[in-house]
Design an enzyme around this catalytic site. Structure first.
Site, PDB file in Angstrom:
ATOM      1  N   CYS A  77     -28.976  60.937   9.983  1.00 30.48           N
ATOM      2  CA  CYS A  77     -27.686  61.176  10.430  1.00 30.48           C
ATOM      3  C   CYS A  77     -26.600  61.332   9.543  1.00 30.48           C
ATOM      4  O   CYS A  77     -25.677  61.753   9.757  1.00 30.48           O
ATOM      5  CB  CYS A  77     -27.387  59.922  11.636  1.00 30.48           C
ATOM      6  SG  CYS A  77     -28.763  60.002  12.730  1.00 30.48           S
ATOM      7  N   HIS A  97     -19.862  60.609  12.879  1.00 29.26           N
ATOM      8  CA  HIS A  97     -21.128  60.852  13.577  1.00 29.26           C
ATOM      9  C   HIS A  97     -21.061  60.548  15.068  1.00 29.26           C
ATOM     10  O   HIS A  97     -20.715  59.342  15.289  1.00 29.26           O
ATOM     11  CB  HIS A  97     -22.299  60.031  12.623  1.00 29.26           C
ATOM     12  CG  HIS A  97     -23.710  60.180  13.430  1.00 29.26           C
ATOM     13  ND1 HIS A  97     -24.321  60.951  13.885  1.00 29.26           N
ATOM     14  CD2 HIS A  97     -24.433  58.756  13.272  1.00 29.26           C
ATOM     15  CE1 HIS A  97     -25.335  60.802  14.233  1.00 29.26           C
ATOM     16  NE2 HIS A  97     -25.540  59.473  14.034  1.00 29.26           N
ATOM     17  N   ASN A 109     -26.766  62.013  20.582  1.00 29.59           N
ATOM     18  CA  ASN A 109     -26.770  61.961  19.043  1.00 29.59           C
ATOM     19  C   ASN A 109     -27.833  63.124  18.410  1.00 29.59           C
ATOM     20  O   ASN A 109     -28.841  63.007  18.709  1.00 29.59           O
ATOM     21  CB  ASN A 109     -27.363  60.523  18.799  1.00 29.59           C
ATOM     22  CG  ASN A 109     -27.467  60.464  17.111  1.00 29.59           C
ATOM     23  OD1 ASN A 109     -27.348  61.138  16.287  1.00 29.59           O
ATOM     24  ND2 ASN A 109     -27.845  59.054  16.697  1.00 29.59           N
TER      25      ASN A 109
END
Length: 324
Positions: free
Chosen positions: A114, A251, A281
């Site tokens: 990520c 993020h 996500n």
């Protein structure tokens, strides 16, 4: 003093056609739309179609960024792809994007989960500053739906597939914070935290891709502290404060993490780009995807100062300042 800055000249994104609402999970899992929303802020996400590869998503986002920048693929000197879900062990998925858009130069993948886009952005910035490349396409693309355990309600409801792309070009700047382009990047990692977020497979261990595993509460605690800390570090290095930031583009992992991090960073939620409700996500794709959405709807305007930050498995994390 004149110095070369990596200036953003275009961005774009792509989302697979299939939209999966929270309600779809209730048929096979002990969960609910209310449970997912309350804990994550996620309402829906996109999943790639059968046969739709990470490279396909990345190519579509790259083409959107080229169109936005009004340039052709032949002007790209390097392609850097951040992904934890490549098409194959090798060759790099970046080379498939490079070929599809007609770029020359070189291409390679970066894997920091990520935080991958932060690592890719830092690499592109360094290459532009040192003259290794003038125009760099940075892509984040993921098909996390391929590595999810559909029996684990703690993880499979969190992730989605998608891609975002940013084109950076070397241009002269005056060396101050008023310059357009990348103004600073900070990266960190800590392998001691490996077991908090990982995939239980790989070429040298099990010989297959494996499935995602996560200790959610522990990741939450680390994420808030580490992201706020590195955000302050990158701002302090540039000698600016939270009041100077026009938008935080974080993020998109979890709405509670985003809100807590913004609070610790000193930014109100009104100045935070949030897309997690619609995309879930998307790992390395989430920051460039959110950025492209915010540029497209007019929130992010030329001259705005952006703070971007992300954390992922490793643990690996990073933050960057970019004046649009």
């Amino acid at each position: 003093m004149t110095e070369t800055r990596a200036v953003a000249i275009g961005c774009g994104h792509y989302l697979p056609q299939r939209v999966v609402e929270n309600e779809e999970f209730t048929a096979t899992l002990d969960t609910s739309d209310e449970w997912i929303r309350a804990r994550t802020g996620i309402e829906r996400r996109h999943f790639a179609a059968d046969g739709e590869l990470t490279s396909d998503l990345g190519i579509a986002a790259a083409r959107a960024a080229l169109k936005n920048a009004e340039i052709g693929g032949e002007e790209i000197d390097a392609v850097i792809l951040a992904t934890a879900t490549p098409d194959a062990t090798f060759p790099s998925t970046a080379t498939q994007i490079q070929h599809a858009i007609g770029a020359g130069g070189f291409a390679f993948d970066i894997q920091a989960v990520c935080a991958g886009f932060m690592y890719a952005l830092a690499t592109a910035d360094a290459m532009i500053r040192t003259g290794q490349a003038r125009t760099v396409l940075v892509v984040g693309a993921e098909t996390f739906s391929r590595i999810l355990d559909w029996t684990d309600r703690r993880t499979c409801v969190l992730f989605g597939d998608g891609a975002g792309a940013l084109i950076l070009r070397g241009e002269p700047g005056g060396g101050g914070i008023e310059d357009r382009g990348v103004l600073g990047v900070k990266l960190r990692s800590d392998g001691a935290q490996r077991d908090l977020l990982y995939v239980d497979g790989g070429p040298s261990t099990t010989g297959d891709a494996g499935k995602l595993r996560m200790l959610g509460q522990e990741v939450f605690k680390h994420a808030v502290v580490k992201l706020a800390d590195i955000a302050h570090q990158v701002m302090e290095a540039a000698e600016i404060g939270a009041d100077d930031i026009d938008w935080m583009v974080p993020h998109q992992a979890n709405l509670r993490i985003i809100a807590r991090t913004a609070l610790k960073t000193g930014l109100p939620m009104e100045r935070v780009v949030v897309t997690v409700q619609d995309h879930g996500n998307t790992s390395a794709a989430s920051i460039p995807l959110a950025l492209s959405v915010a540029v497209g709807d007019g929130r992010v305007k030329r001259g705005d100062l952006l703070l971007m930050e992300g954390i992922g498995g490793g643990l690996a994390w990073g933050a960057a300042l970019l004046r649009w």
